[in-house]
Design a protein around this motif. Structure first.
Motif, PDB file in Angstrom:
ATOM      1  N   UNK A 146       0.793  -1.227   0.000  1.00 50.77           N
ATOM      2  CA  UNK A 146       0.000   0.000   0.000  1.00 50.77           C
ATOM      3  C   UNK A 146       0.822   1.271   0.000  1.00 50.77           C
ATOM      4  N   UNK A 147       2.150   1.141   0.086  1.00 49.08           N
ATOM      5  CA  UNK A 147       2.986   2.342   0.129  1.00 49.08           C
ATOM      6  C   UNK A 147       2.668   3.227   1.311  1.00 49.08           C
ATOM      7  N   UNK A 148       2.385   2.613   2.446  1.00 50.32           N
ATOM      8  CA  UNK A 148       1.938   3.350   3.623  1.00 50.32           C
ATOM      9  C   UNK A 148       2.987   4.320   4.147  1.00 50.32           C
ATOM     10  N   UNK A 149       4.248   3.899   4.095  1.00 55.56           N
ATOM     11  CA  UNK A 149       5.318   4.736   4.654  1.00 55.56           C
ATOM     12  C   UNK A 149       5.973   5.527   3.527  1.00 55.56           C
ATOM     13  N   UNK A 150       5.992   6.837   3.667  1.00 47.30           N
ATOM     14  CA  UNK A 150       6.415   7.703   2.564  1.00 47.30           C
ATOM     15  C   UNK A 150       7.858   7.481   2.142  1.00 47.30           C
ATOM     16  N   UNK A 151       8.703   6.993   3.040  1.00 50.12           N
ATOM     17  CA  UNK A 151      10.114   6.793   2.696  1.00 50.12           C
ATOM     18  C   UNK A 151      10.427   5.357   2.292  1.00 50.12           C
ATOM     19  N   UNK A 152       9.388   4.526   2.132  1.00 47.89           N
ATOM     20  CA  UNK A 152       9.572   3.132   1.709  1.00 47.89           C
ATOM     21  C   UNK A 152       8.844   2.930   0.381  1.00 47.89           C
ATOM     22  N   UNK A 153       9.560   2.548  -0.685  1.00 45.25           N
ATOM     23  CA  UNK A 153       8.914   2.326  -1.990  1.00 45.25           C
ATOM     24  C   UNK A 153       7.817   1.264  -1.920  1.00 45.25           C
ATOM     25  N   UNK A 154       6.934   1.279  -2.908  1.00 49.63           N
ATOM     26  CA  UNK A 154       5.803   0.352  -2.958  1.00 49.63           C
ATOM     27  C   UNK A 154       6.251  -1.024  -3.432  1.00 49.63           C
ATOM     28  N   UNK A 155       5.739  -2.056  -2.788  1.00 46.70           N
ATOM     29  CA  UNK A 155       5.949  -3.432  -3.227  1.00 46.70           C
ATOM     30  C   UNK A 155       5.089  -3.671  -4.467  1.00 46.70           C
ATOM     31  N   UNK A 156       5.691  -4.203  -5.544  1.00 53.50           N
ATOM     32  CA  UNK A 156       4.987  -4.291  -6.824  1.00 53.50           C
ATOM     33  C   UNK A 156       4.389  -5.658  -7.148  1.00 53.50           C
ATOM     34  N   UNK A 157       4.542  -6.645  -6.287  1.00 59.63           N
ATOM     35  CA  UNK A 157       4.036  -7.990  -6.573  1.00 59.63           C
ATOM     36  C   UNK A 157       2.551  -7.946  -6.921  1.00 59.63           C
ATOM     37  N   UNK A 158       2.131  -8.613  -8.024  1.00 60.73           N
ATOM     38  CA  UNK A 158       0.745  -8.517  -8.472  1.00 60.73           C
ATOM     39  C   UNK A 158      -0.252  -9.365  -7.675  1.00 60.73           C
ATOM     40  N   UNK A 159       0.237 -10.335  -6.894  1.00 54.95           N
ATOM     41  CA  UNK A 159      -0.657 -11.194  -6.108  1.00 54.95           C
ATOM     42  C   UNK A 159      -0.137 -11.332  -4.687  1.00 54.95           C
ATOM     43  N   UNK A 160      -1.061 -11.298  -3.726  1.00 55.12           N
ATOM     44  CA  UNK A 160      -0.692 -11.362  -2.315  1.00 55.12           C
ATOM     45  C   UNK A 160      -1.567 -12.382  -1.606  1.00 55.12           C
ATOM     46  N   UNK A 161      -0.935 -13.233  -0.780  1.00 53.94           N
ATOM     47  CA  UNK A 161      -1.666 -14.174   0.067  1.00 53.94           C
ATOM     48  C   UNK A 161      -1.325 -13.874   1.524  1.00 53.94           C
ATOM     49  N   UNK A 162      -2.343 -13.727   2.346  1.00 54.26           N
ATOM     50  CA  UNK A 162      -2.171 -13.475   3.775  1.00 54.26           C
ATOM     51  C   UNK A 162      -2.622 -14.705   4.549  1.00 54.26           C
ATOM     52  N   UNK A 163      -1.820 -15.144   5.500  1.00 54.20           N
ATOM     53  CA  UNK A 163      -2.174 -16.312   6.310  1.00 54.20           C
ATOM     54  C   UNK A 163      -2.168 -15.912   7.782  1.00 54.20           C
ATOM     55  N   UNK A 164      -3.312 -16.010   8.426  1.00 54.98           N
ATOM     56  CA  UNK A 164      -3.403 -15.692   9.850  1.00 54.98           C
ATOM     57  C   UNK A 164      -2.867 -14.315  10.186  1.00 54.98           C
ATOM     58  N   UNK A 165      -3.140 -13.339   9.339  1.00 54.01           N
ATOM     59  CA  UNK A 165      -2.540 -12.009   9.492  1.00 54.01           C
ATOM     60  C   UNK A 165      -3.494 -11.016  10.156  1.00 54.01           C
ATOM     61  N   UNK A 166      -2.991 -10.183  11.048  1.00 49.51           N
ATOM     62  CA  UNK A 166      -3.827  -9.109  11.609  1.00 49.51           C
ATOM     63  C   UNK A 166      -4.093  -8.049  10.552  1.00 49.51           C
ATOM     64  N   UNK A 167      -5.302  -7.527  10.534  1.00 49.94           N
ATOM     65  CA  UNK A 167      -5.646  -6.491   9.550  1.00 49.94           C
ATOM     66  C   UNK A 167      -5.668  -5.109  10.165  1.00 49.94           C
ATOM     67  N   UNK A 168      -5.847  -5.034  11.476  1.00 50.30           N
ATOM     68  CA  UNK A 168      -5.918  -3.741  12.158  1.00 50.30           C
ATOM     69  C   UNK A 168      -4.833  -3.662  13.229  1.00 50.30           C
ATOM     70  N   UNK A 169      -3.816  -2.852  13.001  1.00 49.71           N
ATOM     71  CA  UNK A 169      -2.760  -2.692  13.991  1.00 49.71           C
ATOM     72  C   UNK A 169      -3.280  -1.920  15.210  1.00 49.71           C
ATOM     73  N   UNK A 170      -4.267  -1.077  14.996  1.00 50.00           N
ATOM     74  CA  UNK A 170      -4.884  -0.373  16.112  1.00 50.00           C
ATOM     75  C   UNK A 170      -5.474  -1.369  17.109  1.00 50.00           C
ATOM     76  N   UNK A 171      -6.130  -2.396  16.589  1.00 50.34           N
ATOM     77  CA  UNK A 171      -6.704  -3.423  17.462  1.00 50.34           C
ATOM     78  C   UNK A 171      -5.607  -4.222  18.163  1.00 50.34           C
TER      79      UNK A 171
END
Length: 310
Positions: free
Chosen positions: A170-195
């Motif tokens: 998502x390019x969340x951090x302005x000083x870190x370039x965007x990851x360009x991989x076209x497909x992503x798989x998430x396994x048991x991953x948290x979606x909300x860091x606030x939570x």
């Protein structure tokens, strides 16, 4: 933490918060970022680690320089009969307290499917440097791997590694370039860091003022609020296929994190791997097969088209 250590920790934070919520929050954030021991916990973990270490003997390892420290990346290639240099390239990222050795079953399945695989040790883990990890440096390590090896055809991230993959994509951090991989798989991953933050604060008995200071520390270091570190918000604007794999019996990352992705985008698919919990899920044959088919689907479509043309 053991119950005794947790009791002492809660008492210490309660006293510190009365003196200075700001100091309490900053200390809590450092505790949150402190990575655990690299040694396997228990005989089962030790057995899995030994098998993984044996597999990694066949990998070439590179050390990726980061703005702080180094991340190790282990590169495995399939046999000549599986596609050779034209193989798809997949990045595998472990979770908190884990390391590349624990994901070699997943790597073996992807290798058998004809892909070349890069297993990344995040900072503070495995063969990488340090004893500290936060999302920004994890995202930086992921992008550093892509810079070194070239664009990945797909990325799979487990637990914290999945959250870091989404931040990088998502390019969340302005000083870190965007990851360009076209497909992503998430396994048991948290979606909300606030939570996740709220859960951690509750565990160590952190009060509201200290939690606010802890959240402020995140913004000061990363330029983003904790609320912005949200995989669902990233998925909503990403035009890329996303596979969310989760077990309803996951006791470490609540299934609600995966359910938040439901209906977010036409690009999002779910796989419920019930019965595998949080750690066994990455070695489950049906999960490995589904992740491989998903990440390599685009390459398979291209190969089929080429065969038809020829």
């Amino acid at each position: 933490m053991t119950s005794f250590a947790l009791k002492v920790t809660r008492q210490a934070f309660a006293k510190l918060e009365k003196l200075s919520p700001d100091a309490s929050g900053k200390l809590a954030f450092e505790l949150f970022c402190r990575t655990p021991t690299r040694k396997p916990k228990g005989s089962k973990a030790a057995s899995v680690f030994r098998r993984g270490a044996e597999r990694l003997k066949h990998a070439s390892t590179v050390r990726l320089a980061l703005s702080r420290g180094m991340a190790a990346a282990h590169h495995l290639t399939p046999g000549a009969s599986s596609g050779g240099s034209g193989a798809a390239r997949i990045l595998v990222v472990h979770g908190w307290g884990s390391r590349a050795e624990y994901l070699t079953e997943m790597a073996a399945g992807l290798l058998d499917a004809g892909a070349e695989v890069v297993l990344l040790d995040l900072p503070g883990h495995g063969a990488s440097s340090g004893r500290r990890l936060e999302l920004r440096i994890a995202a930086e390590a992921i992008v550093a791997a892509e810079r070194h090896f070239g664009r990945f055809d797909g990325v799979v991230g487990h637990s914290f590694g999945g959250a870091a993959v989404m931040m990088a994509a998502g390019g969340i951090f302005c000083d870190v370039p965007v990851l360009n991989a076209p497909r992503i798989a998430l396994i048991g991953a948290p979606s909300s860091i606030s939570e996740v933050f709220s859960g951690f604060a509750n565990t160590i008995g952190l009060g509201r003022a200290s939690l606010a200071a802890m959240r402020a520390r995140v913004q000061a270091l990363s330029g983003r609020s904790v609320e912005e570190l949200d995989g669902v918000a990233v998925a909503r604007r990403l035009d890329r296929p996303l596979l969310v794999v989760h077990a309803e019996d996951d006791k470490e990352v609540n299934v609600g994190h995966a359910q938040r992705y439901i209906g977010v985008s036409r690009h999002v698919r779910h796989l419920w791997a019930n019965g595998h919990g949080h750690r066994r899920i990455v070695s489950a044959p049906e999960v490995i097969r589904a992740v491989g088919e998903f990440l390599l689907a685009e390459r398979a479509t291209v190969a089929d088209a080429q065969r038809i043309v020829s």
